[in-house]
Design a protein around this motif. Structure first.
Motif, PDB file in Angstrom:
ATOM      1  N   THR A 195       0.867  -1.179   0.000  1.00  0.00           N
ATOM      2  CA  THR A 195       0.000   0.000   0.000  1.00  0.00           C
ATOM      3  C   THR A 195       0.906   1.232   0.000  1.00  0.00           C
ATOM      4  N   HIS A 196       0.311   2.407   0.054  1.00  0.00           N
ATOM      5  CA  HIS A 196       1.154   3.600   0.105  1.00  0.00           C
ATOM      6  C   HIS A 196       1.804   3.767   1.472  1.00  0.00           C
ATOM      7  N   ASP A 197       1.348   3.010   2.505  1.00  0.00           N
ATOM      8  CA  ASP A 197       1.887   3.123   3.865  1.00  0.00           C
ATOM      9  C   ASP A 197       2.871   2.019   4.220  1.00  0.00           C
ATOM     10  N   TYR A 198       2.669   0.830   3.688  1.00  0.00           N
ATOM     11  CA  TYR A 198       3.503  -0.301   4.089  1.00  0.00           C
ATOM     12  C   TYR A 198       3.558  -1.329   2.973  1.00  0.00           C
ATOM     13  N   THR A 216       7.159  -3.617   6.272  1.00  0.00           N
ATOM     14  CA  THR A 216       8.109  -2.501   6.274  1.00  0.00           C
ATOM     15  C   THR A 216       7.429  -1.203   5.892  1.00  0.00           C
ATOM     16  N   THR A 217       7.884  -0.138   6.479  1.00  0.00           N
ATOM     17  CA  THR A 217       7.467   1.205   6.107  1.00  0.00           C
ATOM     18  C   THR A 217       8.702   2.095   6.148  1.00  0.00           C
ATOM     19  N   TYR A 218       8.556   3.380   5.831  1.00  0.00           N
ATOM     20  CA  TYR A 218       9.759   4.195   5.676  1.00  0.00           C
ATOM     21  C   TYR A 218       9.464   5.672   5.932  1.00  0.00           C
ATOM     22  N   GLN A 219      10.541   6.424   6.078  1.00  0.00           N
ATOM     23  CA  GLN A 219      10.522   7.886   6.056  1.00  0.00           C
ATOM     24  C   GLN A 219      11.589   8.343   5.075  1.00  0.00           C
ATOM     25  N   LEU A 220      11.311   9.448   4.378  1.00  0.00           N
ATOM     26  CA  LEU A 220      12.257   9.985   3.407  1.00  0.00           C
ATOM     27  C   LEU A 220      12.613  11.421   3.786  1.00  0.00           C
ATOM     28  N   PHE A 221      13.906  11.727   3.774  1.00  0.00           N
ATOM     29  CA  PHE A 221      14.379  13.054   4.160  1.00  0.00           C
ATOM     30  C   PHE A 221      15.293  13.604   3.064  1.00  0.00           C
ATOM     31  N   LEU A 256      16.856   7.742   3.607  1.00  0.00           N
ATOM     32  CA  LEU A 256      15.675   6.895   3.803  1.00  0.00           C
ATOM     33  C   LEU A 256      15.852   6.089   5.072  1.00  0.00           C
ATOM     34  N   ILE A 257      14.852   6.106   5.936  1.00  0.00           N
ATOM     35  CA  ILE A 257      14.850   5.247   7.122  1.00  0.00           C
ATOM     36  C   ILE A 257      13.826   4.145   6.899  1.00  0.00           C
ATOM     37  N   LYS A 258      14.266   2.933   6.987  1.00  0.00           N
ATOM     38  CA  LYS A 258      13.416   1.770   6.752  1.00  0.00           C
ATOM     39  C   LYS A 258      13.128   1.091   8.081  1.00  0.00           C
ATOM     40  N   TYR A 259      11.859   0.968   8.416  1.00  0.00           N
ATOM     41  CA  TYR A 259      11.415   0.320   9.654  1.00  0.00           C
ATOM     42  C   TYR A 259      10.774  -1.009   9.266  1.00  0.00           C
ATOM     43  N   ASN A 279       1.415  -3.207  12.503  1.00  0.00           N
ATOM     44  CA  ASN A 279       1.320  -2.276  13.631  1.00  0.00           C
ATOM     45  C   ASN A 279       2.698  -1.953  14.218  1.00  0.00           C
ATOM     46  N   GLU A 280       3.545  -2.974  14.346  1.00  0.00           N
ATOM     47  CA  GLU A 280       4.862  -2.741  14.942  1.00  0.00           C
ATOM     48  C   GLU A 280       5.740  -1.874  14.045  1.00  0.00           C
ATOM     49  N   ALA A 281       5.677  -2.101  12.731  1.00  0.00           N
ATOM     50  CA  ALA A 281       6.471  -1.280  11.816  1.00  0.00           C
ATOM     51  C   ALA A 281       5.998   0.167  11.845  1.00  0.00           C
TER      52      ALA A 281
END
Length: 770
Positions: A195-198, A216-221, A256-259, A279-281
């Motif tokens: 999905t667009h979230d995970y 997995t999900t992520y943040q981009l900086f 990129l931070i990958k959780y 939920n945990e990611a």
């Protein structure tokens, strides 16, 4: 020996890319948290020689046994910890080029394992075939606070490139297991979704129905400011992920931070696996990288406060012993008695991730003395819970009446090793399992475990020995025929001294604890009798075996003989072998090895080490001087034992040399096998060599004694140790030994045969002459 890492007290550092050592470096830079882990693989595409390995504790696959011809008793399956879906991948693409360290020019390269923090770092500068230069910094850790989490921070700084940089975090379920017998893929994909979230991959092992879900999900900086854009979703049959990115100019950084959360059916109801992993990611993303890293550092700080060893004057040893302690604690959490420790942990596939007797020899003593009694208990319970299968294993070989033979190699208690001379002849593993039950009561002063669990195991093992021995009419002694000792360079021998001696020591322990439990725990005693069908008459044969066991010896030399016929060999020394032929297991034929006198690890010296309270220094010295020069140390279990015995006889120089090799076995790749993974379960041996060797610590039913030595090179060494529930901080220099009692009660110890009492929260300083 291969020295390619920088010496540093708290860090493992590789200062340039050694392409020929890549697999070895992947082993060294492995990282995990006891529940999940992986080799030190690159996140981005790498088409060079690599063993891409990710692993999940407690998940295993029954690989069909493959042998040249079948023998009665062979196991049909070899249990393996399968290579799990690859969750740490992050590809990097420019407009029409993809980063690949085998193809791109590497201008600078450094990777670090920051052991104090539990963090892996990699920094490198590369130039693409088209001339674009990037500087990349990667950080990765497996959370010791939230055990299902793996986090990666991947940062790209442009040096001379202007244009789009794309980062592709993904999870790949199309993985191979390099050592599979039939090249089988071991995972079925239940669900692949993005999905667009995970993105998530829900998987199941073929046959055993163990499940794992990776989300997995992520943040981009960009330049440290979070940016949002709609990702390109990747959703294939076995691969899920995203493609995200931004335009950059020279000097700008994209991060990129990958959780990633990896949840297995061992710890979670499979109906909730998907929900839990997502939920945990997402929760981790909400907490953020900085806070999670801070928690990681706090958790490791708690561990280091207990386990850290300080050695002044020797940076090589300081680095190595911390590395060994770091690896054992990140490869085994110890919170689940259904799990044990694979010989390679999460660092490689050799031995299939299975448990061997290394755990009892090295890990349980370490956990008991270092202050992790709960971990030792769970490892003891692991064997207790497998007692019914140990009895089944013995029944398959013709043993009866509850005789138990524990497996040589196992995941779930069933023997899965299929080399006859090891699987069915290396019966000494029964001995070390019984030994650790007695060790637990000796080191802790507690007898409740043996009453509730251990006595059943001891009875099963004693019944095995009782049936396995034979009575020799010519010798008028009991003998044990057709065995292989810990020295696996001798197969199918008669009267291996270590095996015979383990047998009688096990029988003695069983008799001792039968009486103790009968007296102190009568209800448990009756329960055990009812459950096992134990008959008092059995002890008459056990006592007869104890009193009449045959032991080979050479009275003229004053030594114990490894096994019948050993002294008939041509008794050469290891120094006679051409160094280019070492290790001989990789250069000689098996026939040549078996006919030689050379020893993989000394059975006799191992027995003397384990039962050291029964041997005086003169006996230790005579046997050490005979066997050590003929020992190749081609087992990871060898160096530390020999280091301890060398220290016991006052040979400090030899003890130091052996200790150095025990501690740096993997860092310097002494046996040319680092590429296959680290020797996780032998790593605590280096700590034992310091405590039991140089500090000369011995425990005997609640009494602790020390006979400290210190190598000339060292200024001092310090460690923390626990016995009978009390922590002591020991520091030894060339002039004195200090003992800091952290307990709230008096503690009595003995140093060089003299008794001392240390007040609560007080320090005792003893002048010594090392």
């Amino acid at each position: 020996m291969k020295r390619f890492l920088k010496t540093d007290g708290w860090n493992i550092i590789e200062e340039e890319f050694h392409i020929k050592n890549q697999r070895a470096s992947e082993s060294i830079f492995s990282i995990g948290n006891g529940r999940i882990g992986q080799r030190g693989n690159f996140e981005e595409t790498y088409t060079g020689d690599t063993l891409q390995g990710s692993y999940i504790a407690g998940i295993y696959f029954q690989d069909r046994t493959r042998v040249g011809w079948w023998k009665n008793g062979y196991p049909r399956y070899f249990s393996r910890m399968p290579n799990a879906p690859y969750w740490s991948g992050i590809n990097l693409r420019l407009i029409d080029e993809e980063l690949n360290l085998e193809v791109w020019d590497i201008n600078e390269f450094e990777r670090k394992l920051l052991m104090k923090e539990g963090l892996s770092e990699r920094t490198f500068t590369v130039t693409s075939p088209k001339g674009y230069t990037l500087k990349i910094h990667v950080e990765r850790f497996y959370s010791m606070a939230l055990l299902n989490l793996c986090l990666i921070k991947y940062s790209v700084t442009s040096v001379n490139y202007e244009g789009k940089v794309s980062l592709l975090p993904y999870i790949n379920g199309d993985v191979i297991h390099e050592s599979s017998n039939f090249n089988e893929k071991m995972w079925n994909i239940i669900l692949a979704e993005t999905t667009h979230d995970y993105a998530l991959l829900w998987t199941q092992t073929k046959g055993e129905d163990s499940q794992a879900c990776c989300a997995t999900t992520y943040q981009l900086f960009k330049n440290n400011k979070e940016i949002t854009n709609r990702p390109i979703r990747i959703e294939k049959e076995k691969l899920v992920g995203f493609s995200v990115g931004s335009d950059v100019k020279p000097g700008e950084t994209l991060s990129l931070i990958k959780y990633t959360s990896i949840v297995s059916s061992l710890y979670c109801d499979r109906k909730k696996l998907v929900e839990e992993s997502i939920n945990e990611a997402q929760k981790a993303k909400g907490i953020g990288w900085a806070a999670l890293l801070d928690e990681q550092k706090k958790e490791w700080s708690k561990i280091w406060d207990i386990i850290d060893v300080k050695i002044e004057g020797d940076d090589e040893v300081q680095q190595a012993i911390r590395f060994n302690l770091f690896q054992i604690h990140q490869n085994y959490k110890g919170d689940n008695p259904s799990l044990n420790i694979g010989s390679k942990g999460f660092t490689g596939e050799k031995y299939g991730g299975n448990t061997q007797w290394n755990t009892e020899l090295c890990c349980i003593p370490y956990y008991l003395l270092a202050g992790f009694e709960n971990l030792a208990i769970n490892l003891l319970l692991y064997r207790y819970n497998h007692l019914p299968k140990a009895i089944e294993n013995a029944e398959k070989l013709g043993f009866t009446n509850g005789a138990a033979l524990y497996p040589m190699v196992t995941m779930d208690g069933v023997e899965c090793h299929n080399e006859w001379e090891i699987t069915f002849e290396e019966i000494h593993r029964n001995g070390i399992i019984a030994y650790t039950i007695d060790l637990y009561t000796n080191y802790t002063g507690k007898t409740d475990y043996v009453a509730k669990y251990g006595l059943e195991v001891l009875i099963g093992i004693s019944r095995f020995w009782s049936q396995r021995v034979s009575f020799s009419t010519p010798k008028q002694k009991y003998v044990i025929l057709g065995v292989t000792g810990p020295n696996e360079y001798e197969n199918n021998v008669d009267n291996n001294w270590y095996t015979n001696y383990s047998c009688i020591q096990n029988l003695k322990s069983t008799l001792y604890y039968l009486e103790l439990v009968k007296t102190k725990y009568p209800d448990d005693y009756q329960r055990v009798l009812d459950k096992t069908g134990f008959q008092l008459e059995e002890t008459e044969r056990w006592q007869d075996i104890i009193e009449n066991m045959y032991f080979p010896e050479d009275k003229e030399r004053g030594i114990l003989v490894q096994q019948d016929g050993y002294m008939d060999k041509e008794l050469k020394l290891v120094s006679d072998i051409n160094p280019s032929e070492r290790p001989i297991s990789q250069h000689w034929s098996w026939d040549r090895i078996l006919r030689s006198c050379f020893i993989k690890q000394s059975d006799v010296l191992l027995g003397i080490y384990l039962y050291r309270n029964y041997f005086d220094k003169e006996a230790i010295k005579k046997n050490f001087l005979f066997y050590e020069p003929r020992t190749l140390h081609e087992s990871s279990l060898s160096y530390f034992v020999h280091a301890i015995l060398a220290a016991r006889i006052g040979d400090v120089d030899n003890a130091y040399d052996l200790f150095l090799k025990a501690t740096r076995l993997d860092l310097d790749d002494y046996n040319n096998d680092l590429k296959e993974g680290l020797h996780i379960t032998s790593m605590p041996g280096s700590w034992l060599a310091l405590v039991e060797g140089f500090a000369g610590m011995k425990l005997d039913r609640g009494k602790a004694s020390f006979e400290p030595l210190i190598p000339p090179k060292w200024q001092s060494y310090q460690f923390k140790v626990k016995f009978i529930g009390y922590f002591l901080v020991i520091k030894v220099s060339h002039k004195e030994m200090s003992v800091n009692n952290l307990a709230d009660t008096d503690v009595c110890i003995q140093v060089y045969g003299k008794n001392y009492s240390i007040k609560p929260k007080s320090e005792l300083i003893i002048a010594i002459n090392c």
